[in-house]
Design a protein around this motif. Sequence first.
Motif, mmCIF file in Angstrom:
data_model
loop_
_atom_site.group_PDB
_atom_site.id
_atom_site.type_symbol
_atom_site.label_atom_id
_atom_site.label_comp_id
_atom_site.label_asym_id
_atom_site.label_seq_id
_atom_site.Cartn_x
_atom_site.Cartn_y
_atom_site.Cartn_z
ATOM 1 N N ASP A 104 24.167 23.732 34.896
ATOM 2 C CA ASP A 104 24.500 24.122 36.264
ATOM 3 C C ASP A 104 24.569 25.639 36.417
ATOM 4 O O ASP A 104 24.248 26.177 37.480
ATOM 5 C CB ASP A 104 25.821 23.472 36.684
ATOM 6 N N ARG A 105 24.943 26.339 35.371
ATOM 7 C CA ARG A 105 24.926 27.795 35.424
ATOM 8 C C ARG A 105 23.483 28.312 35.473
ATOM 9 O O ARG A 105 23.183 29.263 36.205
ATOM 10 C CB ARG A 105 25.674 28.377 34.214
ATOM 11 N N TYR A 131 20.260 14.749 37.937
ATOM 12 C CA TYR A 131 19.467 15.910 38.335
ATOM 13 C C TYR A 131 18.203 15.531 39.095
ATOM 14 O O TYR A 131 17.801 16.247 40.017
ATOM 15 C CB TYR A 131 19.175 16.791 37.118
ATOM 16 N N PHE A 185 24.663 25.320 45.098
ATOM 17 C CA PHE A 185 24.699 23.943 44.623
ATOM 18 C C PHE A 185 24.071 23.146 45.754
ATOM 19 O O PHE A 185 24.725 22.768 46.714
ATOM 20 C CB PHE A 185 26.135 23.502 44.340
ATOM 21 N N ARG A 234 28.933 17.450 38.350
ATOM 22 C CA ARG A 234 28.469 18.677 39.021
ATOM 23 C C ARG A 234 29.625 19.327 39.793
ATOM 24 O O ARG A 234 29.762 20.557 39.812
ATOM 25 C CB ARG A 234 27.330 18.354 39.983
ATOM 26 N N ASN A 268 31.977 21.166 37.448
ATOM 27 C CA ASN A 268 31.363 22.420 37.015
ATOM 28 C C ASN A 268 31.380 23.457 38.131
ATOM 29 O O ASN A 268 31.600 24.651 37.896
ATOM 30 C CB ASN A 268 29.924 22.181 36.552
ATOM 31 N N TYR A 269 31.132 22.991 39.345
ATOM 32 C CA TYR A 269 31.177 23.875 40.524
ATOM 33 C C TYR A 269 32.550 24.517 40.659
ATOM 34 O O TYR A 269 32.660 25.739 40.847
ATOM 35 C CB TYR A 269 30.821 23.065 41.768
#
Length: 316
Positions: free
Chosen positions: A110-111, A148, A254, A293, A296-297
């Motif tokens: 995600d980064r 994804y 995102f 996700r 992580n966000y």
Amino acid sequence: MEQGTVVKSTGSWYQVQMEDDSVLDCRIVGKFRLEGQKITNPVAVGDRVEVERSEKEDNGTIRNILPRRNYVVRQSPRRRHDLHLLASNIDQAIVIMTITQPDLKQGFIDRFLLMTEPYEIPAIIVFNKADLYDAGHVGVFEYLRDIYEHIGYKAILVSALEGQGIPELKAVLKDKTTLITGQSGVGKSTLVNAVEPDLELRTQELSDYSGKGQHTTTFAEMHPLRDGGAIIDTPGIKSLSFIHLEPMDVAHNFKEFFKYSENCKFGGNCLHRSEPGCAVREAVESEELSVLRYENYLTILEEVEDQNYWERHKGI
């Protein structure tokens, strides 16, 4: 002056492929900035540049950088207030991951996507070392692939050693300029060699002591592919931070969250945490959006706010 494309960066010298396909060693003159930001490397592999040859014509000077179609930038690992250009003018970007040896660091995906999404650069997630995966590892891959691909990113399972998935990867690379990166130890150089054996990129085993990879690519370099297109190989990345981003930049990039934000009470101004009427949070709770996700966000959002607080409030 003549025009060419930067195909290798060594920090002080740049190799420029000229219109006649000759390669010229060049230096730069003057100071170049990136949208007002300080950058550690003013010229990136992939840049189209204007070059003035020396009188002896065995090297040259980069006098101008032509407008970039796009670029990928990261926070400098050594100078946290500066940015580092990874590549420019690319068609797509690939991040190479592993589920074991080394163990998966899912947040890195995600980064990475937060680097490519601002310029709408198509991104592909390649999971290497499939030859080491048991049923549980394959289940993890399938779970992540579903997450994804549901939001528009392609995921491919490959084995550089056994050739699994290599034809599919070659098809994805054909006739495109592709940035390839990943964390150390994921087998990036081995995988590139499997795609294009003539390159013979240097590879290295995982460290027996730490179980972590050792850097084998020192500088970014563009390599042509026999079937058309080119890859830009970059040094392994240990971590990604975002000194140059604001909290709202994270929210907007995102992309599935941004799409849902149309239904938030505060629309595109919602950070999707504790705001009332947040459609993103509701979608996460109902599992329409990935909990992984979202977690992580939140981590990245908090990090950006903490890390950048003083930078945003200087002079107030």
